[in-house]
Design an enzyme around this catalytic site. Structure first.
Site, PDB file in Angstrom:
ATOM      1  CG  HIS A 121      20.738   6.726  10.491  1.00  0.00           C
ATOM      2  ND1 HIS A 121      20.899   5.357  10.464  1.00  0.00           N
ATOM      3  CD2 HIS A 121      20.740   7.080  11.797  1.00  0.00           C
ATOM      4  CE1 HIS A 121      20.987   4.907  11.700  1.00  0.00           C
ATOM      5  NE2 HIS A 121      20.900   5.920  12.530  1.00  0.00           N
TER       6      HIS A 121
ATOM      7  CB  CYS B 274      24.323   5.152  13.467  1.00  0.00           C
ATOM      8  SG  CYS B 274      23.687   6.018  14.910  1.00  0.00           S
TER       9      CYS B 274
ATOM     10  CD  GLU C 151      20.634   4.773   6.855  1.00  0.00           C
ATOM     11  OE1 GLU C 151      21.657   5.478   6.759  1.00  0.00           O
ATOM     12  OE2 GLU C 151      20.300   4.187   7.912  1.00  0.00           O
TER      13      GLU C 151
ATOM     14  CE  LYS D 290      -2.294  -0.238   3.641  1.00  0.00           C
ATOM     15  NZ  LYS D 290      -2.806  -0.601   4.852  1.00  0.00           N
TER      16      LYS D 290
HETATM   17  N1  GLN Z   1      22.932   2.389  19.735  1.00  0.00           N
HETATM   18  C1  GLN Z   1      23.703   3.490  19.270  1.00  0.00           C
HETATM   19  C2  GLN Z   1      23.299   4.797  19.921  1.00  0.00           C
HETATM   20  O1  GLN Z   1      22.243   4.908  20.474  1.00  0.00           O
HETATM   21  C3  GLN Z   1      23.619   3.626  17.757  1.00  0.00           C
HETATM   22  C4  GLN Z   1      22.268   4.004  17.276  1.00  0.00           C
HETATM   23  C5  GLN Z   1      22.086   3.772  15.815  1.00  0.00           C
HETATM   24  O2  GLN Z   1      22.849   3.034  15.202  1.00  0.00           O
HETATM   25  N2  GLN Z   1      21.068   4.332  15.231  1.00  0.00           N
HETATM   26  O3  GLN Z   1      24.043   5.742  19.872  1.00  0.00           O
END
Ligand code: GLN
Length: 542
Positions: free
Chosen positions: A514, A380, A516, A17
């Site tokens: 991030h 991250c 991505e 969807k």
């Molecule tokens: N666990 C890690 C933090 O809180 C990395 C978080 C993540 O990869 N989005 O900093």
């Protein structure tokens, strides 16, 4: 006022969807209209931020720091329109707002009920925070017939009445299963699902029927007859090779034309040349490259939805097909020799993650990438683990760890207790709530001249989306730099490491954000374009 398109789903879940909504929005854009997409989720969590990615899939983060449903990622990738906090709502959020108002006394003594108070709150959400859009497309999560989606269906039914048919359109997505034993496509589940929708007062205007096989005209006529809609409004949503073919396929089946007809708008030819280019590129790549994603939530690929797509986009930029090998990092902890399998890949990526389980396996994979000069992208958690790898193996800090896993001897990665957003200081402690308290959303980052990051971005300042609670401790910068790691991106105050890289390696980058989440097929993210290019180079060298 915009026109509203409400998208519901029936028969089974996972019918695409969200993709359908995104593709339709892209088709309307190609006709010159301005669109916004919204997702209404019937579950009780206030947002998906606290849910396990293996249950719910990826948590998509918006620029303005909301943790949202992964469908918002499809919406952004297909339309380029950046989603906002006000584009995703859940039953939990609606109820917590209604109850907060009740506690404040805003209802002036009234008895608070699902109808009208909850439905009014849903309608207000749908109709607020617009920007002169021609169309607002609202996808209702879940499947018609679920108890929990009833208030949402009731709210959109009421809106259909209040605004009239010239301003609202109901599109229902169903499944036409193929029964192999009978060699037949079956329309009955669709008929039943539409009946279910009619029983709550909604007559769909358009049906999008997902099917693996073409539907004979006679069957299409039968669906139209039993579901009380015109035959041209029974649109086939055939399975396609890759998701970026969906807009072209749905256009060929007449989806956008039917919407245009419903609203009595002129049926002008949309410009789909961009989508044709993307589809052709994906169908005819010049080469192929294999990249390993070493993570924890590999059992459900939806956990890394945007990541998989960003690699596809990096492939588009390099005319290459990216083959992803999903590897559970715990494998490298359990079997000493398993790591050797990484000799067969041309790039290694450690994505975002939470918790200690599997972290040592990730560190092992990163060491392997460093030693064997395999391109590495750490996102991250993948950056945090890359920094731990350098600290332990090259900087003489064997006791380096993350305070996410307890109390390490050297808290190289530590809980962020204070950071700034504009002029505001955010403060956290180890007993803060878990929901919505991470460092979330877009933050600026300054890039150091002469670094790979600076070269890839072709800019000195960038903005990227974050979702993390822990952070590499800047106090260890000198020891890490002495061990060959460059801090190529920092927060403007210089306190938060945002990007690290290794100049002694062909391509080794770790980012605290991030990337991505911002990659799009029309605008592949420079880090993914660079990472795929470096991986292709590696595969040529082997
Ligand atoms: N666990 C890690 C933090 O809180 C990395 C978080 C993540 O990869 N989005 O900093």
């Amino acid at each position: 006022m915009p026109r509203y398109l409400f998208i519901t789903g029936g028969v089974v879940s996972s019918l695409g969807k969200g993709l359908g909504a995104a593709a339709l929005a892209a088709l309307l854009q190609a006709r010159g209209y301005k669109v916004r997409l919204r997702k209404l989720d019937p579950y009780l969590n206030v947002d998906p931020g606290t849910m396990s990615p293996t249950q719910h899939g990826e948590v998509f983060v918006t620029d303005d720091g909301a943790e949202t449903d992964l469908d918002l990622g499809h919406y952004e990738r297909f339309t380029g329109v950046h989603a906002r906090r006000t584009d995703n709502i859940t039953t939990g959020r609606i109820y917590s707002d209604v109850l907060a108002r009740e506690r404040r006394g805003d209802y002036l003594g009234a008895t608070i009920q699902v109808i009208p108070h909850v439905t009014d709150a849903i309608k207000a959400f749908i109709q607020s925070n617009h920007d002169d859009e021609d169309f607002v497309i609202c996808e209702i999560g879940g499947t018609v017939g679920d108890i929990e989606s009833l208030p949402f269906l009731e709210a959109i039914r009421q809106l259909g009445n209040e605004l009239g048919r010239e301003q609202t359109c109901f599109l229902h997505v169903t499944l036409i299963p193929f029964i192999a034993a009978a060699g037949e496509l079956k329309t009955k589940p669709t008929q039943h699902s539409v009946k279910e929708l009619q029983s709550v007062g909604i007559q769909p205007d358009i049906l999008l029927c997902r099917t693996e096989h073409p539907l004979p005209d006679e069957q299409r006529g039968k669906i139209a007859l039993f579901c009380n809609i015109r035959p041209s409004a029974v649109i086939l949503g055939m399975d396609v090779g890759n998701i970026y073919e969906v807009p072209l396929s749905y256009h060929d089946q007449g989806l956008d034309r039917e919407v245009i007809r419903h609203f009595n708008l002129p049926d002008e030819k949309p410009d789909l040349s961009g989508w044709a280019r993307i589809s052709d590129g994906l169908a005819n790549p010049d080469s192929e490259v294999t990249i390993a994603i070493v993570g924890k939530y590999t059992s459900l690929q939806d956990s890394y939805k945007s990541l998989g797509e960003a690699l596809v986009h990096g492939g588009i930029a390099n005319n290459a097909k990216v083959r992803i090998e999903w590897i559970d990092s715990e494998l490298f902890e359990k079997e000493e020799a398993a790591i050797e399998a990484l000799h067969h890949v041309s790039g290694i990526l450690v994505p975002g993650g939470f918790g200690e389980r599997g972290s040592e396996g990730k560190i092992r994979a990163i060491e392997f990438a460093r030693v064997h000069r395999i391109p590495y992208l750490g996102i991250c958690f993948g950056m945090q683990m890359a920094v731990l790898e350098t600290a332990r193996n090259l900087a003489g800090l064997p006791g380096a760890g993350s305070s996410e896993f307890g109390e390490p001897e050297i808290p190289l990665v530590g809980l962020m207790t204070e950071w700034t957003v504009g002029n505001e200081t955010m403060q956290r402690s180890s007993d803060s709530d878990l929901g919505g308290t991470m460092r979330l959303g877009a933050y600026p980052c300054l890039l150091k001249d002469g670094t790979l990051a600076r070269e890839l971005y072709e800019a000195a300042e960038i903005s990227e989306r974050h979702r993390h609670r822990y952070e590499v401790n800047i106090a260890y910068r000198d020891s890490l730099e002495a061990a060959g790691m460059t801090f190529s991106g920092l927060s403007p105050d210089g306190m938060l490491p945002e990007i690290v890289e290794r100049p002694d390696h062909p391509w080794f980058v770790g980012v605290q954000f991030h990337p991505e989440l911002k990659s799009k097929p029309f605008d592949p993210h420079p880090l993914f374009t660079g990472f795929v290019a470096a991986s292709m180079e590696k595969s040529r060298l082997v």
